[in-house]
Design a protein around this motif. Structure first.
Motif, PDB file in Angstrom:
ATOM      1  N   MET A 160      42.504  41.680 -15.866  1.00  0.00           N
ATOM      2  CA  MET A 160      41.785  41.292 -14.665  1.00  0.00           C
ATOM      3  C   MET A 160      41.163  39.912 -14.921  1.00  0.00           C
ATOM      4  SD  MET A 160      38.533  43.173 -12.861  1.00  0.00           S
ATOM      5  CE  MET A 160      39.428  44.640 -12.499  1.00  0.00           C
ATOM      6  N   ASP A 161      41.407  38.972 -14.037  1.00  0.00           N
ATOM      7  CA  ASP A 161      40.835  37.643 -14.238  1.00  0.00           C
ATOM      8  C   ASP A 161      39.444  37.563 -13.620  1.00  0.00           C
ATOM      9  OD1 ASP A 161      41.151  37.230 -11.516  1.00  0.00           O
ATOM     10  OD2 ASP A 161      42.828  35.850 -11.731  1.00  0.00           O
ATOM     11  N   GLN A 162      38.768  36.449 -13.878  1.00  0.00           N
ATOM     12  CA  GLN A 162      37.380  36.298 -13.454  1.00  0.00           C
ATOM     13  C   GLN A 162      37.235  36.317 -11.938  1.00  0.00           C
ATOM     14  OE1 GLN A 162      35.510  32.887 -15.138  1.00  0.00           O
ATOM     15  NE2 GLN A 162      33.467  33.665 -14.786  1.00  0.00           N
ATOM     16  N   ALA A 163      38.176  35.743 -11.206  1.00  0.00           N
ATOM     17  CA  ALA A 163      38.108  35.730  -9.745  1.00  0.00           C
ATOM     18  C   ALA A 163      38.141  37.153  -9.189  1.00  0.00           C
ATOM     19  CB  ALA A 163      39.254  34.906  -9.168  1.00  0.00           C
ATOM     20  N   ASP A 164      38.971  38.025  -9.763  1.00  0.00           N
ATOM     21  CA  ASP A 164      39.025  39.413  -9.318  1.00  0.00           C
ATOM     22  C   ASP A 164      37.694  40.109  -9.579  1.00  0.00           C
ATOM     23  OD1 ASP A 164      41.643  39.158  -8.486  1.00  0.00           O
ATOM     24  OD2 ASP A 164      42.472  39.942 -10.359  1.00  0.00           O
ATOM     25  N   LEU A 165      37.108  39.831 -10.733  1.00  0.00           N
ATOM     26  CA  LEU A 165      35.845  40.453 -11.084  1.00  0.00           C
ATOM     27  C   LEU A 165      34.737  40.025 -10.129  1.00  0.00           C
ATOM     28  CD1 LEU A 165      34.186  42.161 -13.054  1.00  0.00           C
ATOM     29  CD2 LEU A 165      33.815  40.109 -14.405  1.00  0.00           C
ATOM     30  N   ILE A 166      34.656  38.744  -9.821  1.00  0.00           N
ATOM     31  CA  ILE A 166      33.627  38.249  -8.914  1.00  0.00           C
ATOM     32  C   ILE A 166      33.820  38.840  -7.522  1.00  0.00           C
ATOM     33  CG2 ILE A 166      32.801  36.171  -7.714  1.00  0.00           C
ATOM     34  CD1 ILE A 166      32.988  34.698 -10.345  1.00  0.00           C
ATOM     35  N   GLY A 167      35.057  39.037  -7.102  1.00  0.00           N
ATOM     36  CA  GLY A 167      35.328  39.600  -5.792  1.00  0.00           C
ATOM     37  C   GLY A 167      34.787  41.002  -5.612  1.00  0.00           C
ATOM     38  N   GLU A 168      34.596  41.722  -6.700  1.00  0.00           N
ATOM     39  CA  GLU A 168      34.123  43.103  -6.629  1.00  0.00           C
ATOM     40  C   GLU A 168      32.601  43.225  -6.674  1.00  0.00           C
ATOM     41  OE1 GLU A 168      36.029  45.292  -9.729  1.00  0.00           O
ATOM     42  OE2 GLU A 168      38.023  44.790  -9.033  1.00  0.00           O
ATOM     43  N   LEU A 169      31.895  42.136  -6.919  1.00  0.00           N
ATOM     44  CA  LEU A 169      30.444  42.180  -7.053  1.00  0.00           C
ATOM     45  C   LEU A 169      29.750  42.032  -5.703  1.00  0.00           C
ATOM     46  CD1 LEU A 169      30.135  39.823 -10.151  1.00  0.00           C
ATOM     47  CD2 LEU A 169      30.121  42.318 -10.142  1.00  0.00           C
ATOM     48  N   ASP A 170      28.499  42.501  -5.637  1.00  0.00           N
ATOM     49  CA  ASP A 170      27.722  42.300  -4.410  1.00  0.00           C
ATOM     50  C   ASP A 170      27.252  40.844  -4.348  1.00  0.00           C
ATOM     51  OD1 ASP A 170      24.741  42.125  -5.413  1.00  0.00           O
ATOM     52  OD2 ASP A 170      25.691  43.764  -6.531  1.00  0.00           O
ATOM     53  N   ASN A 171      26.824  40.398  -3.186  1.00  0.00           N
ATOM     54  CA  ASN A 171      26.468  38.996  -2.980  1.00  0.00           C
ATOM     55  C   ASN A 171      25.317  38.537  -3.871  1.00  0.00           C
ATOM     56  OD1 ASN A 171      28.498  38.472  -1.219  1.00  0.00           O
ATOM     57  ND2 ASN A 171      27.227  38.290   0.586  1.00  0.00           N
ATOM     58  N   MET A 199      23.657  35.085  -8.395  1.00  0.00           N
ATOM     59  CA  MET A 199      23.039  34.855  -9.697  1.00  0.00           C
ATOM     60  C   MET A 199      24.039  34.256 -10.689  1.00  0.00           C
ATOM     61  SD  MET A 199      19.958  35.556  -9.086  1.00  0.00           S
ATOM     62  CE  MET A 199      19.097  35.680 -10.637  1.00  0.00           C
ATOM     63  N   LEU A 200      25.280  34.744 -10.686  1.00  0.00           N
ATOM     64  CA  LEU A 200      26.305  34.201 -11.587  1.00  0.00           C
ATOM     65  C   LEU A 200      26.649  32.755 -11.241  1.00  0.00           C
ATOM     66  CD1 LEU A 200      28.728  37.257 -11.841  1.00  0.00           C
ATOM     67  CD2 LEU A 200      27.295  36.323 -13.672  1.00  0.00           C
ATOM     68  N   LEU A 201      26.841  32.490  -9.960  1.00  0.00           N
ATOM     69  CA  LEU A 201      27.174  31.127  -9.537  1.00  0.00           C
ATOM     70  C   LEU A 201      26.026  30.168  -9.801  1.00  0.00           C
ATOM     71  CD1 LEU A 201      29.054  31.957  -6.230  1.00  0.00           C
ATOM     72  CD2 LEU A 201      30.041  30.852  -8.247  1.00  0.00           C
ATOM     73  N   ARG A 202      24.809  30.634  -9.593  1.00  0.00           N
ATOM     74  CA  ARG A 202      23.624  29.812  -9.846  1.00  0.00           C
ATOM     75  C   ARG A 202      23.592  29.375 -11.311  1.00  0.00           C
ATOM     76  NH1 ARG A 202      18.492  32.476 -10.959  1.00  0.00           N
ATOM     77  NH2 ARG A 202      16.850  30.937 -11.010  1.00  0.00           N
ATOM     78  N   ARG A 203      23.891  30.295 -12.194  1.00  0.00           N
ATOM     79  CA  ARG A 203      23.902  29.977 -13.625  1.00  0.00           C
ATOM     80  C   ARG A 203      25.033  28.995 -13.957  1.00  0.00           C
ATOM     81  NH1 ARG A 203      23.594  34.862 -17.490  1.00  0.00           N
ATOM     82  NH2 ARG A 203      21.438  34.681 -16.881  1.00  0.00           N
ATOM     83  N   LYS A 204      26.211  29.209 -13.361  1.00  0.00           N
ATOM     84  CA  LYS A 204      27.356  28.329 -13.632  1.00  0.00           C
ATOM     85  C   LYS A 204      27.129  26.916 -13.096  1.00  0.00           C
ATOM     86  CE  LYS A 204      31.163  31.568 -13.947  1.00  0.00           C
ATOM     87  NZ  LYS A 204      32.464  31.925 -13.405  1.00  0.00           N
ATOM     88  N   ILE A 205      26.504  26.811 -11.930  1.00  0.00           N
ATOM     89  CA  ILE A 205      26.250  25.496 -11.346  1.00  0.00           C
ATOM     90  C   ILE A 205      25.277  24.715 -12.222  1.00  0.00           C
ATOM     91  CG2 ILE A 205      25.235  24.288  -9.367  1.00  0.00           C
ATOM     92  CD1 ILE A 205      26.478  26.526  -7.607  1.00  0.00           C
ATOM     93  N   GLY A 206      24.293  25.391 -12.771  1.00  0.00           N
ATOM     94  CA  GLY A 206      23.403  24.804 -13.751  1.00  0.00           C
ATOM     95  C   GLY A 206      22.406  23.792 -13.225  1.00  0.00           C
ATOM     96  N   LYS A 207      21.987  23.937 -11.979  1.00  0.00           N
ATOM     97  CA  LYS A 207      20.974  23.041 -11.418  1.00  0.00           C
ATOM     98  C   LYS A 207      19.664  23.798 -11.295  1.00  0.00           C
ATOM     99  CE  LYS A 207      24.045  20.084  -8.819  1.00  0.00           C
ATOM    100  NZ  LYS A 207      24.267  19.383  -7.580  1.00  0.00           N
ATOM    101  N   LEU A 208      18.570  23.053 -11.294  1.00  0.00           N
ATOM    102  CA  LEU A 208      17.273  23.662 -11.043  1.00  0.00           C
ATOM    103  C   LEU A 208      17.244  24.180  -9.608  1.00  0.00           C
ATOM    104  CD1 LEU A 208      14.954  20.999 -12.694  1.00  0.00           C
ATOM    105  CD2 LEU A 208      15.697  23.174 -13.659  1.00  0.00           C
ATOM    106  N   ALA A 216      29.274  28.176  -0.124  1.00  0.00           N
ATOM    107  CA  ALA A 216      28.722  26.851  -0.416  1.00  0.00           C
ATOM    108  C   ALA A 216      28.543  26.665  -1.915  1.00  0.00           C
ATOM    109  CB  ALA A 216      27.388  26.667   0.303  1.00  0.00           C
ATOM    110  N   MET A 217      28.111  27.702  -2.612  1.00  0.00           N
ATOM    111  CA  MET A 217      27.922  27.616  -4.058  1.00  0.00           C
ATOM    112  C   MET A 217      29.260  27.467  -4.775  1.00  0.00           C
ATOM    113  SD  MET A 217      24.839  30.329  -4.567  1.00  0.00           S
ATOM    114  CE  MET A 217      24.437  29.908  -6.269  1.00  0.00           C
TER     115      MET A 217
END
Length: 69
Positions: free
Chosen positions: A1-12, A17-26, A58-59
């Motif tokens: 299972m790739d990362q895109a599939d995993l993210i698709g199964e998560l709640d918003n 929270m995951l995207l916020r960490r990956k973007i890495g901005k305050l 948007a994220m």
């Protein structure tokens, strides 16, 4: 299972929270980039406000834009 599939199964909220960490901005800078107030950003981070699909899209766009540089 790739990362895109995993993210698709998560709640918003978890996606947010995951995207916020990956973007890495305050949070203030990220709120500005998303076009939302810092208060709205705080409410999303703390889970008091629903994270909408538009925010997730948007994220994802911001992350793709960051990876292009």
């Amino acid at each position: 299972m790739d990362q895109a599939d995993l993210i698709g199964e998560l709640d918003n909220y978890t996606k947010f929270m995951l995207l916020r960490r990956k973007i890495g901005k305050l949070d203030k800078e990220l709120a500005y980039e998303l076009g939302i107030s810092t208060r709205a950003m705080t409410e999303r981070v703390t889970g008091r406000a629903e994270v909408k699909n538009e925010t997730i899209l948007a994220m994802k766009y911001l992350l793709e834009k960051k990876n292009e540089i």
